[in-house]
Design a protein around this motif. Structure first.
Motif, PDB file in Angstrom:
ATOM      1  N   ALA A  99      25.895  48.799  18.162  1.00  0.00           N
ATOM      2  CA  ALA A  99      25.801  47.395  18.560  1.00  0.00           C
ATOM      3  C   ALA A  99      26.915  46.569  17.922  1.00  0.00           C
ATOM      4  N   ALA A 103      29.838  44.490  19.874  1.00  0.00           N
ATOM      5  CA  ALA A 103      30.136  43.063  19.712  1.00  0.00           C
ATOM      6  C   ALA A 103      31.638  42.844  19.565  1.00  0.00           C
ATOM      7  N   ASN A 112      37.016  34.383  22.278  1.00  0.00           N
ATOM      8  CA  ASN A 112      36.039  33.326  22.090  1.00  0.00           C
ATOM      9  C   ASN A 112      36.781  32.009  21.901  1.00  0.00           C
ATOM     10  N   TRP A 117      39.617  32.663  19.011  1.00  0.00           N
ATOM     11  CA  TRP A 117      39.937  34.086  18.955  1.00  0.00           C
ATOM     12  C   TRP A 117      40.345  34.521  20.364  1.00  0.00           C
TER      13      TRP A 117
ATOM     14  N   PHE B  43      28.719  31.710  21.016  1.00  0.00           N
ATOM     15  CA  PHE B  43      28.908  33.157  20.929  1.00  0.00           C
ATOM     16  C   PHE B  43      27.845  33.874  21.741  1.00  0.00           C
ATOM     17  N   THR B  45      27.017  36.843  21.571  1.00  0.00           N
ATOM     18  CA  THR B  45      26.237  37.701  20.682  1.00  0.00           C
ATOM     19  C   THR B  45      25.094  36.938  20.022  1.00  0.00           C
ATOM     20  N   ALA B  99      22.708  43.863  14.096  1.00  0.00           N
ATOM     21  CA  ALA B  99      24.008  44.440  13.746  1.00  0.00           C
ATOM     22  C   ALA B  99      25.146  43.747  14.482  1.00  0.00           C
ATOM     23  N   SER B 100      24.929  43.390  15.764  1.00  0.00           N
ATOM     24  CA  SER B 100      26.030  42.740  16.477  1.00  0.00           C
ATOM     25  C   SER B 100      26.279  41.345  15.920  1.00  0.00           C
ATOM     26  N   ALA B 103      28.242  41.711  12.789  1.00  0.00           N
ATOM     27  CA  ALA B 103      29.667  41.960  13.029  1.00  0.00           C
ATOM     28  C   ALA B 103      30.416  40.654  13.273  1.00  0.00           C
ATOM     29  N   ILE B 104      29.792  39.737  14.034  1.00  0.00           N
ATOM     30  CA  ILE B 104      30.442  38.448  14.314  1.00  0.00           C
ATOM     31  C   ILE B 104      30.490  37.590  13.058  1.00  0.00           C
ATOM     32  N   TYR B 106      30.583  38.623  10.029  1.00  0.00           N
ATOM     33  CA  TYR B 106      31.617  39.201   9.159  1.00  0.00           C
ATOM     34  C   TYR B 106      33.007  38.722   9.589  1.00  0.00           C
ATOM     35  N   LEU B 107      33.263  38.745  10.910  1.00  0.00           N
ATOM     36  CA  LEU B 107      34.548  38.252  11.425  1.00  0.00           C
ATOM     37  C   LEU B 107      34.745  36.783  11.095  1.00  0.00           C
ATOM     38  N   ALA B 108      33.674  35.979  11.229  1.00  0.00           N
ATOM     39  CA  ALA B 108      33.778  34.545  10.956  1.00  0.00           C
ATOM     40  C   ALA B 108      34.131  34.310   9.491  1.00  0.00           C
ATOM     41  N   ASN B 112      40.375  38.642  11.206  1.00  0.00           N
ATOM     42  CA  ASN B 112      41.003  39.955  11.383  1.00  0.00           C
ATOM     43  C   ASN B 112      42.484  39.751  11.656  1.00  0.00           C
ATOM     44  N   GLN B 113      43.296  40.289  10.763  1.00  0.00           N
ATOM     45  CA  GLN B 113      44.734  40.048  10.856  1.00  0.00           C
ATOM     46  C   GLN B 113      45.364  40.664  12.097  1.00  0.00           C
ATOM     47  N   SER B 115      44.399  41.414  14.979  1.00  0.00           N
ATOM     48  CA  SER B 115      44.164  40.797  16.289  1.00  0.00           C
ATOM     49  C   SER B 115      44.385  39.291  16.234  1.00  0.00           C
ATOM     50  N   TRP B 117      42.748  36.991  14.671  1.00  0.00           N
ATOM     51  CA  TRP B 117      41.548  36.169  14.682  1.00  0.00           C
ATOM     52  C   TRP B 117      41.376  35.590  13.284  1.00  0.00           C
ATOM     53  N   ILE B 120      36.714  31.424  10.428  1.00  0.00           N
ATOM     54  CA  ILE B 120      36.381  30.041  10.774  1.00  0.00           C
ATOM     55  C   ILE B 120      35.431  29.424   9.762  1.00  0.00           C
TER      56      ILE B 120
END
Lengths: 159, 159
Positions: A99, A103, A112, A117, B43, B45, B99-100, B103-104, B106-108, B112-113, B115, B117, B120
């Motif tokens: 999952a 995502a 997004n 992003w 989002f 997700t 979990a999804s 993942a979001i 964690y990105l926030a 991520n260099q 890509s 992103w 925020i």
């Protein structure tokens, strides 16, 4: 039946790990804003995915002998209980990695707006295709694991 | 014990859905690159998260009478089988959304260099804090559901 499903899950989990683990794309051209390489270890989530799917595949291989014992001795509760409990734990692990990778793949495809992003699949088409198929394979493994837990529960109930 | 754990899972799942569903932050200042509002429906997700967690909470409330029946009649396999199969399905659903969303989140937090992103959470601190606690609550629900499945399996095996 349990044994055959387990073999299918092994194949799906290892295929998912291998597909994700070999995903790597270097762009042949330069742009101002984007890096030139994408591989699974750019994303923590994809690293987690490779490790978890390899673990799930390894567990499923090790569980094959217990499955054989449960088939030979259908009235013994021990091996079935052992299998259903560990299957549930690894089902949770597999679902979590499938999952979370889904995502990220969704973000890579659609981006997004609110967080600025951008979708990266225009640039990294092959990378996106490969990670998407890894996610599909992992969901196949998840579905098979759910079936295995349900079948074990039914077998325990019938006894 | 089954009943008490189930009540805990209801609370965790509904708290996760409510916390995520009310997450909304509007920034008091203007910048050139960022939008000025973040809410859970920015989002996909997180939308999925709210819907799934509400479903899981609703299922767990409906499962309480079956849990009572299974406690009153410990030798009947029917209600236990019913509970273990549906628990497994909703465990998978809850894990997928937890979990999804993780993942979001964690990105926030980290961005991520490769890509491009950007994180925020510097801008949307309250939003990040609220979604993070929703994810934590959902993982509590997942752990309780795993315990419920394992306990049902042990009860089925003892019969």
């Amino acid at each position: 039946m349990d044994f055959i499903l387990r073999l299918g899950a092994v194949a799906a989990a290892l295929a998912a790990a291998a597909t994700m683990g070999t995903s790597d794309q270097t762009l042949p051209f330069f742009t101002q804003f984007f890096q030139f390489e994408a591989s699974y270890d750019s994303f923590t989530t994809f690293q987690f995915f490779v490790i978890t799917m390899a673990l799930v595949g390894g567990y499923l291989v090790l569980s094959l002998p217990f499955s054989v014992v449960a088939i030979i001795r259908p009235h013994a509760a021990g091996p079935r209980l052992f299998l259903i409990i560990l299957d549930t734990v690894f089902l949770t692990l597999a679902t979590a990695s499938a999952a979370s990778a889904a995502a990220i793949v969704y973000l890579a495809h659609n981006g997004n707006q609110d967080s600025n992003w951008l979708a990266i699949c225009n640039q990294f088409g092959d990378f996106c295709a490969q990670t998407s198929s890894a996610v599909v394979a992992s969901f196949v493994a998840v579905v098979v694991l759910v079936l295995l837990v349900v079948m074990s529960a039914l077998a325990l109930g019938k006894r």
